[in-house]
Design a protein around this motif. Structure first.
Motif, PDB file in Angstrom:
ATOM      1  N   LYS A 247       0.824  -1.367   0.156  1.00  0.00           N
ATOM      2  CA  LYS A 247       0.145  -0.132   0.018  1.00  0.00           C
ATOM      3  C   LYS A 247       0.757   1.234   0.155  1.00  0.00           C
ATOM      4  O   LYS A 247       1.902   1.355   0.770  1.00  0.00           O
ATOM      5  CB  LYS A 247      -0.967  -0.107   1.032  1.00  0.00           C
ATOM      6  N   PRO A 248       0.854   2.349  -0.834  1.00  0.00           N
ATOM      7  CA  PRO A 248       1.362   3.557  -0.971  1.00  0.00           C
ATOM      8  C   PRO A 248       1.317   3.968   0.456  1.00  0.00           C
ATOM      9  O   PRO A 248       0.168   4.140   1.038  1.00  0.00           O
ATOM     10  CB  PRO A 248       0.621   4.322  -2.224  1.00  0.00           C
ATOM     11  N   TYR A 249       2.326   4.790   0.876  1.00  0.00           N
ATOM     12  CA  TYR A 249       2.445   5.102   2.166  1.00  0.00           C
ATOM     13  C   TYR A 249       3.230   6.528   2.174  1.00  0.00           C
ATOM     14  O   TYR A 249       4.610   6.259   1.823  1.00  0.00           O
ATOM     15  CB  TYR A 249       2.992   4.209   3.115  1.00  0.00           C
ATOM     16  N   LYS A 250       2.876   7.827   2.295  1.00  0.00           N
ATOM     17  CA  LYS A 250       3.538   8.902   2.707  1.00  0.00           C
ATOM     18  C   LYS A 250       4.301   9.020   1.393  1.00  0.00           C
ATOM     19  O   LYS A 250       3.950   8.868   0.098  1.00  0.00           O
ATOM     20  CB  LYS A 250       4.474   8.910   4.007  1.00  0.00           C
ATOM     21  N   ASP A 251       5.676   9.539   1.432  1.00  0.00           N
ATOM     22  CA  ASP A 251       6.553   9.824   0.280  1.00  0.00           C
ATOM     23  C   ASP A 251       7.423   8.689  -0.203  1.00  0.00           C
ATOM     24  O   ASP A 251       8.480   8.622  -0.665  1.00  0.00           O
ATOM     25  CB  ASP A 251       7.268  10.930   0.367  1.00  0.00           C
ATOM     26  N   TYR A 252       7.033   7.282   0.686  1.00  0.00           N
ATOM     27  CA  TYR A 252       8.214   6.367   0.371  1.00  0.00           C
ATOM     28  C   TYR A 252       7.670   5.605  -1.058  1.00  0.00           C
ATOM     29  O   TYR A 252       6.777   5.817  -1.670  1.00  0.00           O
ATOM     30  CB  TYR A 252       7.834   4.984   1.242  1.00  0.00           C
ATOM     31  N   SER A 253       8.767   5.223  -1.779  1.00  0.00           N
ATOM     32  CA  SER A 253       8.844   4.516  -2.972  1.00  0.00           C
ATOM     33  C   SER A 253       8.347   3.136  -2.822  1.00  0.00           C
ATOM     34  O   SER A 253       8.352   2.329  -1.939  1.00  0.00           O
ATOM     35  CB  SER A 253      10.078   4.720  -3.772  1.00  0.00           C
ATOM     36  N   ASN A 254       7.928   2.538  -4.199  1.00  0.00           N
ATOM     37  CA  ASN A 254       7.569   1.287  -4.039  1.00  0.00           C
ATOM     38  C   ASN A 254       8.756   0.295  -4.082  1.00  0.00           C
ATOM     39  O   ASN A 254       9.566   0.472  -4.802  1.00  0.00           O
ATOM     40  CB  ASN A 254       6.786   1.084  -5.511  1.00  0.00           C
ATOM     41  N   PHE A 255       8.698  -0.593  -3.490  1.00  0.00           N
ATOM     42  CA  PHE A 255       9.732  -1.658  -2.876  1.00  0.00           C
ATOM     43  C   PHE A 255      10.044  -2.271  -4.105  1.00  0.00           C
ATOM     44  O   PHE A 255      11.535  -2.063  -4.697  1.00  0.00           O
ATOM     45  CB  PHE A 255       9.366  -2.502  -1.908  1.00  0.00           C
ATOM     46  N   TYR A 256       9.381  -2.842  -5.074  1.00  0.00           N
ATOM     47  CA  TYR A 256       9.477  -3.674  -6.196  1.00  0.00           C
ATOM     48  C   TYR A 256      10.172  -2.712  -7.573  1.00  0.00           C
ATOM     49  O   TYR A 256      10.827  -3.308  -7.977  1.00  0.00           O
ATOM     50  CB  TYR A 256       8.341  -4.552  -6.330  1.00  0.00           C
ATOM     51  N   ASP A 257       9.538  -1.676  -7.585  1.00  0.00           N
ATOM     52  CA  ASP A 257       9.902  -0.976  -8.621  1.00  0.00           C
ATOM     53  C   ASP A 257      11.332  -0.211  -8.508  1.00  0.00           C
ATOM     54  O   ASP A 257      12.119  -0.174  -9.271  1.00  0.00           O
ATOM     55  CB  ASP A 257       8.890   0.265  -8.783  1.00  0.00           C
ATOM     56  N   ALA A 258      11.481   0.061  -7.134  1.00  0.00           N
ATOM     57  CA  ALA A 258      12.693   0.807  -6.765  1.00  0.00           C
ATOM     58  C   ALA A 258      14.006   0.013  -6.727  1.00  0.00           C
ATOM     59  O   ALA A 258      15.041   0.416  -7.048  1.00  0.00           O
ATOM     60  CB  ALA A 258      12.721   1.574  -5.572  1.00  0.00           C
ATOM     61  N   THR A 259      13.642  -1.234  -6.177  1.00  0.00           N
ATOM     62  CA  THR A 259      14.952  -2.095  -5.943  1.00  0.00           C
ATOM     63  C   THR A 259      15.241  -3.209  -7.283  1.00  0.00           C
ATOM     64  O   THR A 259      16.189  -3.944  -7.147  1.00  0.00           O
ATOM     65  CB  THR A 259      14.547  -2.801  -4.711  1.00  0.00           C
ATOM     66  N   GLY A 260      14.075  -3.278  -7.958  1.00  0.00           N
ATOM     67  CA  GLY A 260      14.440  -4.431  -9.046  1.00  0.00           C
ATOM     68  C   GLY A 260      14.023  -5.810  -8.147  1.00  0.00           C
ATOM     69  O   GLY A 260      14.395  -7.004  -8.722  1.00  0.00           O
ATOM     70  N   TYR A 261      13.622  -5.926  -6.860  1.00  0.00           N
ATOM     71  CA  TYR A 261      13.373  -7.084  -6.270  1.00  0.00           C
ATOM     72  C   TYR A 261      12.459  -8.180  -7.266  1.00  0.00           C
ATOM     73  O   TYR A 261      11.556  -8.069  -7.653  1.00  0.00           O
ATOM     74  CB  TYR A 261      12.624  -6.922  -5.118  1.00  0.00           C
ATOM     75  N   GLY A 262      13.248  -9.364  -7.222  1.00  0.00           N
ATOM     76  CA  GLY A 262      12.397 -10.477  -8.182  1.00  0.00           C
ATOM     77  C   GLY A 262      13.159 -10.634  -9.306  1.00  0.00           C
ATOM     78  O   GLY A 262      12.923 -11.370 -10.332  1.00  0.00           O
ATOM     79  N   THR A 263      14.219  -9.747  -9.715  1.00  0.00           N
ATOM     80  CA  THR A 263      14.841  -9.736 -10.818  1.00  0.00           C
ATOM     81  C   THR A 263      16.142 -10.176 -10.864  1.00  0.00           C
ATOM     82  O   THR A 263      16.805  -9.776  -9.708  1.00  0.00           O
ATOM     83  CB  THR A 263      14.593  -8.374 -11.967  1.00  0.00           C
ATOM     84  N   ALA A 264      16.856 -10.680 -11.939  1.00  0.00           N
ATOM     85  CA  ALA A 264      18.427 -10.950 -11.605  1.00  0.00           C
ATOM     86  C   ALA A 264      19.203 -10.047 -11.304  1.00  0.00           C
ATOM     87  O   ALA A 264      20.290 -10.493 -10.760  1.00  0.00           O
ATOM     88  CB  ALA A 264      18.831 -11.627 -12.990  1.00  0.00           C
ATOM     89  N   GLY A 265      19.131  -8.858 -11.811  1.00  0.00           N
ATOM     90  CA  GLY A 265      19.829  -7.764 -11.338  1.00  0.00           C
ATOM     91  C   GLY A 265      19.341  -6.670 -10.159  1.00  0.00           C
ATOM     92  O   GLY A 265      20.197  -5.954 -10.064  1.00  0.00           O
TER      93      GLY A 265
END
Length: 542
Positions: A247-265
Motif C-alpha cells: 500500500k502506498p504510504y507517505k512519500d516512500y517509493s514502491n519496494f519492487y519498482d525501486a529495488t528490482g526485487y525479483g529480477t536477476a539484477g
C-alpha cells in the motif's frame, strides 16, 4: 535480515573446494600428457592411447565429481536452511516488539510453514549444481582429447621434441583451464566463482521468499534494505532506504519498482549481498547511515581491482600446480604468484578500507569435515614414534643432521651437515615433496627463514627442528603459500629480531653474558609473532 558480511562469506568453503576440484582435474590431464609423451609416434599407438587414457580419465574425473556433488549438495542445503531461518528469526524480533506495542494484531511463528519454500530452494539449487557437474565432466573429457590431439599432431610433424610438446600443450592447458562459464550477460567465471554465485544467490533468494511469506502473514507494509560500502553502483541507489511493499504510504517509493526485487539484477538477485527487513514507524529507526555515493563508487572500484588481483594470484597458482604435475619447471609461474601478491599487498596498503581476503588467494582450502583437510603424517601414532626416535638420536650430535621420512614413516634420506646447517642437492630436495623433514639445532634455537622457505619451495609437508628441550614444528597449510618473497621476509625477520633483542637486553641486562639463552628466547618470540601475522602452523612439542 541477512547481514552483508554474512552473505559475503557464506560460500567460502565451497568456493575453495571447487577451486581445488578444477586444479586436480587439470593436474590429472597434465599427468596423462606427461605419461604418454613417448607413445604418440604412430596412428595405431595413438588410437590405443586415446582409448585407454579417456577411460582412465573418465573414471577418475567421475569419482572427483561424484564426491563433489555429494559434498556441494549437502553444504548448499545446510547454507540455504540456515540462511532462511536466520533471516525469518531476525525479522521476528521486530515483529514481536511490534505486537507487544500494538502495531500488529497478531504474531505467531510456525517453523514448519517455511519448509516447502526452503525445500523448493534446495531443489532449484541442486539442479544447478548437478548441471554444473555434468558440464564439468564433459568439458574435462573434451579438454583431455584436445590435449592428446594437439600432442599427436605436433609429434607427427616431426618438428618438435617430446619435452617441447609436453611444455606447449600443458602450458595451454594451465592457461585455459576447464573453459569459462558464459552467462547471458557475457561475463566469464571459473568453476569456483560459479558455485559461489549459485549458492549465495539460492540462499539469499530462498531466505527472501521466506521473509515475504512472513511479512504477508503478519501484514507488514514497510521494509528497509540493508547497506554496505562498496556496493555495485546500481544497488547503491536504493540500499539503506525504506519502501512500501503493497500500500502506498507517505512519500516512500514502491519496494519492487525501486529495488528490482525479483529480477536477476535487483535486490536478492544474482550474487547480491543485500537483503531487507520489517520497518515500523514509531518503533523502528533507520539501521544504516546514508552512504556517500561517490565514496561508495571509489571503494567499489578499488574492491574490483582487489578481486582482479586475487583472481590472478589463483590463476598463476593453478598454472604452477599443473606444470609441476607434468614435471615441468614452474619458475615463471612462481615468480608471477609473488608478483601478483606484491601488487595486491600494495593496493591494500593504499587504502585502509581494503582488507586482505586470504580465502580468495588460497591454492587449496580446508573444507569443513570433508575433503581438503590437510592430513599430517605425524598425526599417525606409529609415524610419530618413528620420527621422535630418530630425533632422539639427532640431539646427540654437535652438528646439524637431517632425516627425511615419507608419509608412512619410512626413512628416504639421511644427511649430516655442519655446525649451523645441512645443505641439500636439487635431487635431494625433489625427494622431499609431501615428506616430513626433521633436523637438529645444537644451539636449541627455532627455525630460520631458510627452514621456512625450504618447506614452501619444495612442498614439504612438515619441517621439524629438534632440540634438547623438545621439537619446533612447522606444518604446511593454506596460508604458508601466502608468505611474501623470501628477501622481504628475511628483512622483516631481522628487523623484528633486533627489536625483540633490544627489549630483552633492557629487561634482562644479565643476559648479555648468556647470549645463547637470549638468542633462543628472541628467535622464538619473532617466530610466534610472524606465525600469528601470516597464519602459518607453528608450535613446540616436548
Amino acid at each position: 535480515m541477512l547481514d552483508p558480511e554474512y552473505l559475503k562469506n557464506i560460500t567460502s568453503d565451497l568456493e575453495d573446494y571447487w577451486y581445488d576440484l578444477e586444479t586436480n582435474i587439470l593436474k590429472d590431464i597434465a599427468e596423462r600428457i606427461k605419461l604418454n609423451k613417448n607413445k604418440l609416434t604412430s596412428t595405431a599407438s595413438y588410437q590405443i592411447v586415446i582409448a585407454k587414457e579417456l577411460e582412465i580419465s573418465d573414471e577418475k574425473i567421475s569419482s572427483y565429481l561424484a564426491k563433489a556433488l555429494d559434498i556441494t549438495l549437502e553444504d548448499a542445503s545446510k547454507i540455504i536452511k540456515e540462511a532462511s531461518y536466520k533471516s525469518v528469526e531476525s525479522d521476528n524480533e521486530i515483529f514481536e516488539e511490534a505486537y507487544r506495542k500494538g502495531f500488529i494484531n497478531n504474531f505467531s511463528y510456525d517453523k514448519d510453514s517455511f519448509k516447502s519454500i526452503i525445500e523448493n530452494g534446495i531443489i532449484l539449487s541442486s539442479n544447478d549444481i548437478s548441471n554444473l557437474c555434468n558440464t564439468t565432466a564433459q568439458t574435462a573429457r573434451k579438454k583431455l582429447l584436445e590435449c592428446l590431439n594437439s600432442a599427436y599432431m605436433m609429434s607427427e610433424s616431426g618438428a618438435f621434441g617430446y619435452d617441447v610438446i609436453v611444455d606447449t600443450v600443458v602450458s595451454k592447458l594451465a592457461r585455459d583451464g576447464l573453459e569459462w562459464i558464459d552467462y547471458d550477460s557475457g561475463t566469464h567465471r571459473r568453476l569456483d566463482s560459479v558455485i559461489r554465485a549459485a549458492v549465495r544467490t539460492a540462499a539469499n533468494q530462498t531466505a527472501a521468499k521466506c521473509q515475504e511469506k512472513n511479512m504477508d502473514d503478519l501484514e507488514c507494509n514497510l521494509v528497509e534494505t540493508s547497506a554496505h560500502m562498496g556496493a555495485r553502483p546500481s544497488h547503491a541507489e536504493w540500499q539503506g532506504q525504506i519502501f512500501y511493499r503493497n500500500k502506498p504510504y507517505k512519500d516512500y517509493s514502491n519496494f519492487y519498482d525501486a529495488t528490482g526485487y525479483g529480477t536477476a539484477g535487483g535486490l536478492c538477485g544474482v550474487n547480491c549481498r543485500h537483503s531487507y527487513f520489517p520497518f515500523f514507524e514509531g518503533i523502528s529507526t533507520p539501521s544504516f547511515e546514508k552512504i556517500d555515493t561517490e565514496e561508495n563508487k571509489q571503494l567499489y572500484e578499488l574492491q574490483q581491482k582487489q578481486r582482479y588481483n586475487e583472481r590472478k594470484i589463483r590463476e598463476w597458482k593453478r598454472k604452477r600446480d599443473v606444470k609441476e604435475a607434468a614435471g615441468l619447471e614452474p619458475t615463471t609461474a612462481k615468480a608471477k604468484v609473488r608478483e601478483w601478491h606484491k601488487r595486491n599487498k600494495e593496493l591494500i596498503l593504499s587504502d585502509s578500507r581494503l582488507k586482505r581476503n586470504y580465502g580468495r588467494e588460497k591454492s587449496y582450502g580446508s573444507h569443513k569435515g570433508n575433503k581438503l583437510k590437510e592430513f599430517y603424517a605425524t598425526d599417525d601414532k606409529n609415524v610419530k614414534i618413528k620420527v621422535r626416535k630418530g630425533e632422539t638420536n639427532l640431539t646427540k650430535h654437535q652438528y646439524e643432521s637431517a632425516i627425511v621420512y615419507d608419509q608412512k614413516g619410512n626413512v628416504i634420506l639421511k644427511k649430516d651437515g655442519s655446525q649451523h646447517e645441512v645443505e641439500f642437492t636439487e635431487k635431494e630436495l625433489h625427494l622431499m615433496k609431501d615428506a616430513v623433514v626433521t633436523h637438529n639445532h645444537p644451539k636449541d634455537t627455532t627455525f630460520s627463514p631458510d627452514d621456512i622457505y625450504m618447506l614452501i619451495n619444495n612442498n614439504i609437508q612438515e619441517v621439524r627442528a629438534t632440540t634438547s628441550k623438545g621439537t619446533f614444528v612447522l606444518r604446511r597449510n593454506e596460508n604458508i603459500h601466502l608468505m611474501p618473497p623470501k628477501e622481504e621476509f628475511v628483512k622483516e625477520h631481522y628487523s623484528l629480531y633486533i627489536k625483540y633483542r633490544d627489549v630483552y637486553m633492557n629487561k634482562h641486562p644479565k643476559w648479555e653474558n648468556d647470549v645463547g639463552r637470549m638468542d633462543r628466547v628472541v628467535q622464538n618470540n619473532v617466530m610466534n609473532y610472524l606465525a600469528r601475522k601470516y597464519g602459518f602452523d607453528y608450535n613446540f612439542v616436548e
